[in-house]
Design a protein around this motif. Sequence first.
Motif, mmCIF file in Angstrom:
data_model
loop_
_atom_site.group_PDB
_atom_site.id
_atom_site.type_symbol
_atom_site.label_atom_id
_atom_site.label_comp_id
_atom_site.label_asym_id
_atom_site.label_seq_id
_atom_site.Cartn_x
_atom_site.Cartn_y
_atom_site.Cartn_z
ATOM 1 N N THR A 3 60.442 38.329 7.090
ATOM 2 C CA THR A 3 60.264 37.798 5.926
ATOM 3 C C THR A 3 61.571 37.779 5.204
ATOM 4 O O THR A 3 61.730 36.937 4.390
ATOM 5 C CB THR A 3 59.172 38.425 4.842
ATOM 6 N N GLU A 11 58.698 20.727 4.757
ATOM 7 C CA GLU A 11 57.521 20.988 5.641
ATOM 8 C C GLU A 11 56.356 19.912 5.856
ATOM 9 O O GLU A 11 56.041 19.484 6.834
ATOM 10 C CB GLU A 11 56.549 22.166 5.101
ATOM 11 N N GLU A 53 57.120 25.936 2.959
ATOM 12 C CA GLU A 53 57.172 26.042 1.518
ATOM 13 C C GLU A 53 57.392 27.616 1.204
ATOM 14 O O GLU A 53 57.171 28.584 1.905
ATOM 15 C CB GLU A 53 55.706 25.958 1.349
ATOM 16 N N SER A 101 58.863 35.014 0.887
ATOM 17 C CA SER A 101 58.147 34.892 2.334
ATOM 18 C C SER A 101 57.456 36.130 2.230
ATOM 19 O O SER A 101 57.736 37.328 1.963
ATOM 20 C CB SER A 101 59.158 34.856 3.407
ATOM 21 N N VAL A 125 53.386 36.052 2.236
ATOM 22 C CA VAL A 125 51.991 35.739 2.269
ATOM 23 C C VAL A 125 51.784 34.125 2.575
ATOM 24 O O VAL A 125 52.640 33.501 3.198
ATOM 25 C CB VAL A 125 51.581 36.134 0.664
ATOM 26 N N LYS A 126 50.894 33.549 2.525
ATOM 27 C CA LYS A 126 50.531 32.437 2.523
ATOM 28 C C LYS A 126 51.634 31.428 1.907
ATOM 29 O O LYS A 126 51.963 31.611 0.610
ATOM 30 C CB LYS A 126 49.288 31.836 2.013
ATOM 31 N N SER A 127 52.149 30.377 2.513
ATOM 32 C CA SER A 127 53.058 29.523 1.711
ATOM 33 C C SER A 127 53.040 29.330 0.559
ATOM 34 O O SER A 127 53.775 29.161 -0.505
ATOM 35 C CB SER A 127 53.252 28.336 2.850
ATOM 36 N N PHE A 128 51.589 28.791 0.182
ATOM 37 C CA PHE A 128 51.436 28.285 -1.218
ATOM 38 C C PHE A 128 51.576 29.455 -2.097
ATOM 39 O O PHE A 128 52.016 29.162 -3.247
ATOM 40 C CB PHE A 128 50.127 27.518 -1.425
ATOM 41 N N GLN A 129 51.319 30.671 -1.796
ATOM 42 C CA GLN A 129 51.519 31.884 -2.484
ATOM 43 C C GLN A 129 52.975 32.156 -2.735
ATOM 44 O O GLN A 129 53.338 32.693 -3.822
ATOM 45 C CB GLN A 129 50.842 33.032 -1.979
ATOM 46 N N ASP A 130 53.723 32.068 -1.767
ATOM 47 C CA ASP A 130 54.937 32.399 -1.681
ATOM 48 C C ASP A 130 55.674 31.481 -2.913
ATOM 49 O O ASP A 130 56.609 31.681 -3.674
ATOM 50 C CB ASP A 130 55.764 31.928 -0.411
#
Length: 138
Positions: free
Chosen positions: A54, A76, A97, A115, A117-122
Amino acid sequence: MKTKHYLTLSDAEFLLEQSYQYAIEYAFNVSICIVDETGSLLAMKRMDGASPMTANLALEKAKCSAISRRPSGVFENLIKNGQMGFLTMETFSGMLEGGEPILYKGQLVGAIGVSGVKSFQDAEIARFAIERFLTQVF
């Protein structure tokens, strides 16, 4: 001659701390990078429990966002929608993302990459820190 705004080390540390506190609140283990407008690293933190991978991904997302002046998730989505040509660019990576540009008075001053967790959370972590920063600046 124009005035150029830029991030100071203190600014980078503020952004890093805001991102870190958000991640702690939601029990996310992430890496966070703050870069200047050229994509050069200003500050970084890899939280306990975050995968070593990450750290590199966060930096690449931040660099992608700074160099393009766009959220890294834009690329992406372009790739997902068939514009595979971006994958052939050896000098441009981090097209996932989680990288967000920092714009101040219409000028790019840097970017945040997250980086882990899930991309939207990042991306959510990065946007939160930027919002807090801009609220503090104005």
